[in-house]
Write a protein that holds these residues in place. Structure first.
Motif, PDB file in Angstrom:
ATOM      1  N   PHE A  17       0.831  -1.203   0.000  1.00 27.86           N
ATOM      2  CA  PHE A  17       0.000   0.000   0.000  1.00 27.86           C
ATOM      3  C   PHE A  17       0.867   1.255   0.000  1.00 27.86           C
ATOM      4  N   ALA A  18       1.983   1.204   0.700  1.00 32.17           N
ATOM      5  CA  ALA A  18       2.896   2.348   0.751  1.00 32.17           C
ATOM      6  C   ALA A  18       3.456   2.675  -0.637  1.00 32.17           C
ATOM      7  N   GLN A  19       3.524   1.675  -1.509  1.00 31.82           N
ATOM      8  CA  GLN A  19       4.030   1.890  -2.868  1.00 31.82           C
ATOM      9  C   GLN A  19       3.121   2.811  -3.677  1.00 31.82           C
ATOM     10  N   ILE A  20       1.830   2.815  -3.355  1.00 28.20           N
ATOM     11  CA  ILE A  20       0.872   3.563  -4.182  1.00 28.20           C
ATOM     12  C   ILE A  20       0.290   4.785  -3.469  1.00 28.20           C
ATOM     13  N   THR A  21       0.803   5.092  -2.281  1.00 28.83           N
ATOM     14  CA  THR A  21       0.315   6.265  -1.545  1.00 28.83           C
ATOM     15  C   THR A  21       1.491   7.152  -1.156  1.00 28.83           C
ATOM     16  N   ASN A  22       1.172   8.294  -0.616  1.00 32.40           N
ATOM     17  CA  ASN A  22       2.201   9.207  -0.121  1.00 32.40           C
ATOM     18  C   ASN A  22       2.311   9.186   1.399  1.00 32.40           C
ATOM     19  N   TYR A  23       1.675   8.211   2.042  1.00 30.80           N
ATOM     20  CA  TYR A  23       1.764   8.113   3.490  1.00 30.80           C
ATOM     21  C   TYR A  23       3.167   7.674   3.907  1.00 30.80           C
ATOM     22  N   ILE A  77     -17.436   0.114   9.990  1.00 37.31           N
ATOM     23  CA  ILE A  77     -17.611   0.778  11.288  1.00 37.31           C
ATOM     24  C   ILE A  77     -16.282   1.329  11.788  1.00 37.31           C
ATOM     25  N   ILE A  78     -15.230   0.527  11.699  1.00 27.80           N
ATOM     26  CA  ILE A  78     -13.906   0.982  12.144  1.00 27.80           C
ATOM     27  C   ILE A  78     -13.432   2.141  11.266  1.00 27.80           C
ATOM     28  N   ALA A  79     -13.669   2.063   9.963  1.00 26.79           N
ATOM     29  CA  ALA A  79     -13.274   3.158   9.057  1.00 26.79           C
ATOM     30  C   ALA A  79     -13.969   4.461   9.439  1.00 26.79           C
ATOM     31  N   VAL A  80     -15.250   4.398   9.743  1.00 30.44           N
ATOM     32  CA  VAL A  80     -16.003   5.601  10.133  1.00 30.44           C
ATOM     33  C   VAL A  80     -15.458   6.150  11.450  1.00 30.44           C
ATOM     34  N   LEU A  81     -15.221   5.268  12.419  1.00 28.00           N
ATOM     35  CA  LEU A  81     -14.674   5.716  13.707  1.00 28.00           C
ATOM     36  C   LEU A  81     -13.296   6.349  13.537  1.00 28.00           C
ATOM     37  N   LEU A  82     -12.442   5.712  12.743  1.00 30.27           N
ATOM     38  CA  LEU A  82     -11.100   6.262  12.511  1.00 30.27           C
ATOM     39  C   LEU A  82     -11.176   7.602  11.792  1.00 30.27           C
ATOM     40  N   HIS A  83     -12.055   7.704  10.818  1.00 32.11           N
ATOM     41  CA  HIS A  83     -12.211   8.957  10.072  1.00 32.11           C
ATOM     42  C   HIS A  83     -12.606  10.106  11.005  1.00 32.11           C
ATOM     43  N   ASN A  84     -13.441   9.797  11.982  1.00 35.17           N
ATOM     44  CA  ASN A  84     -13.947  10.836  12.881  1.00 35.17           C
ATOM     45  C   ASN A  84     -13.042  11.115  14.083  1.00 35.17           C
ATOM     46  N   PHE A  85     -12.233  10.141  14.484  1.00 32.94           N
ATOM     47  CA  PHE A  85     -11.494  10.306  15.739  1.00 32.94           C
ATOM     48  C   PHE A  85      -9.977  10.146  15.627  1.00 32.94           C
ATOM     49  N   MET A  86      -9.455   9.719  14.487  1.00 34.33           N
ATOM     50  CA  MET A  86      -8.013   9.533  14.336  1.00 34.33           C
ATOM     51  C   MET A  86      -7.456  10.654  13.464  1.00 34.33           C
ATOM     52  N   PRO A  87      -6.671  11.562  14.054  1.00 35.87           N
ATOM     53  CA  PRO A  87      -6.178  12.703  13.280  1.00 35.87           C
ATOM     54  C   PRO A  87      -5.072  12.356  12.277  1.00 35.87           C
ATOM     55  N   ILE A  88      -4.443  11.202  12.428  1.00 32.84           N
ATOM     56  CA  ILE A  88      -3.332  10.840  11.543  1.00 32.84           C
ATOM     57  C   ILE A  88      -3.837   9.831  10.503  1.00 32.84           C
ATOM     58  N   GLU A  89      -3.997  10.314   9.265  1.00 34.49           N
ATOM     59  CA  GLU A  89      -4.561   9.472   8.212  1.00 34.49           C
ATOM     60  C   GLU A  89      -3.741   8.215   7.948  1.00 34.49           C
ATOM     61  N   ALA A  90      -2.434   8.303   8.050  1.00 34.49           N
ATOM     62  CA  ALA A  90      -1.590   7.135   7.791  1.00 34.49           C
ATOM     63  C   ALA A  90      -1.858   6.023   8.798  1.00 34.49           C
ATOM     64  N   SER A  92      -4.803   5.492  10.317  1.00 39.94           N
ATOM     65  CA  SER A  92      -6.097   4.932   9.908  1.00 39.94           C
ATOM     66  C   SER A  92      -5.931   3.990   8.721  1.00 39.94           C
ATOM     67  N   ALA A  93      -5.220   4.443   7.718  1.00 38.64           N
ATOM     68  CA  ALA A  93      -5.014   3.636   6.513  1.00 38.64           C
ATOM     69  C   ALA A  93      -4.288   2.343   6.849  1.00 38.64           C
ATOM     70  N   GLY A  94      -3.236   2.436   7.650  1.00 34.70           N
ATOM     71  CA  GLY A  94      -2.482   1.243   8.019  1.00 34.70           C
ATOM     72  C   GLY A  94      -3.315   0.248   8.802  1.00 34.70           C
ATOM     73  N   LEU A  95      -4.095   0.733   9.757  1.00 40.65           N
ATOM     74  CA  LEU A  95      -4.962  -0.163  10.528  1.00 40.65           C
ATOM     75  C   LEU A  95      -5.942  -0.893   9.622  1.00 40.65           C
ATOM     76  N   LEU A  96      -6.564  -0.152   8.711  1.00 41.15           N
ATOM     77  CA  LEU A  96      -7.546  -0.768   7.814  1.00 41.15           C
ATOM     78  C   LEU A  96      -6.900  -1.747   6.836  1.00 41.15           C
ATOM     79  N   VAL A  97      -5.731  -1.413   6.328  1.00 44.82           N
ATOM     80  CA  VAL A  97      -5.024  -2.332   5.429  1.00 44.82           C
ATOM     81  C   VAL A  97      -4.662  -3.614   6.176  1.00 44.82           C
ATOM     82  N   GLY A  98      -4.164  -3.472   7.392  1.00 46.09           N
ATOM     83  CA  GLY A  98      -3.826  -4.651   8.193  1.00 46.09           C
ATOM     84  C   GLY A  98      -5.045  -5.506   8.501  1.00 46.09           C
ATOM     85  N   MET A  99      -6.150  -4.861   8.856  1.00 47.17           N
ATOM     86  CA  MET A  99      -7.379  -5.607   9.140  1.00 47.17           C
ATOM     87  C   MET A  99      -7.881  -6.332   7.892  1.00 47.17           C
ATOM     88  N   ALA A 100      -7.841  -5.655   6.761  1.00 44.92           N
ATOM     89  CA  ALA A 100      -8.276  -6.279   5.507  1.00 44.92           C
ATOM     90  C   ALA A 100      -7.389  -7.477   5.158  1.00 44.92           C
TER      91      ALA A 100
END
Length: 158
Positions: A17-23, A77-90, A92-100
């Motif tokens: 995922f890091a290959q295709i993002t700027n995080y 549900i986790i994506a919505v919670l992270l979007h609303n409460f996690m200020p660091i997008e990287a 959030s993205a990493g958690l969701l990629v790992g969960m997926a």
């Protein structure tokens, strides 16, 4: 799949995922490893289940193993919670990629997952691996190679 296979799956997915993002790759990687363990909160013997035994028993009692926490509903549900409460997008993205990655790996087992929970359908791949068996070791080895490949790509793209 065992915890170590989920961890290396989270590593491989995060590096890819890091290959295709700027995080920041290090943040993605750390969050991806943590995310790769989260779905097994429903299993008391898992790494995260042993770390949070009360929460693990509660979730297992309500839903069972490989149901809600291994579903698209849980990811949303986790994506919505992270979007609303996690200020660091990287993070959030990493958690969701790992969960997926965790859910995809468990779809490669004979038992599969309840991907469309609350529907009771088991979703699994046509070819499956036995947890702790020789086929899981092959999956682990392939994910290790992917991790080296994507890590090497990141290292030399800087």
């Amino acid at each position: 799949m065992t915890g170590k296979t989920h961890i290396i799956g989270g590593v491989a997915a995060s590096l890819a995922f890091a290959q295709i993002t700027n995080y920041e790759p290090a943040i993605l990687l750390g969050a991806g490893v943590i995310g790769s363990l989260i779905p097994d909160i429903c299993h008391g013997s898992s790494k995260i289940g042993r770390a949070l035994p009360i929460l693990s028993k509660l979730i297992n009692g309500l839903f069972g193993h490989r149901t809600f926490t291994h579903s698209l509903l849980f990811l949303v549900i986790i994506a919505v919670l992270l979007h609303n409460f996690m200020p660091i997008e990287a993070v959030s993205a990493g958690l969701l990629v790992g969960m997926a990655s965790h859910i995809v790996l468990d779809m490669a087992t004979k038992r599969g997952v309840k991907l469309l929970f609350p529907l009771r359908w088991n979703v699994r791949f046509p070819l499956t691996a036995t947890t702790g068996g020789p086929s899981e070791y092959l999956v682990f080895a392939l994910l290790s190679l992917f991790s080296v490949y994507f890590g090497y790509g990141l290292l030399f793209s800087l």
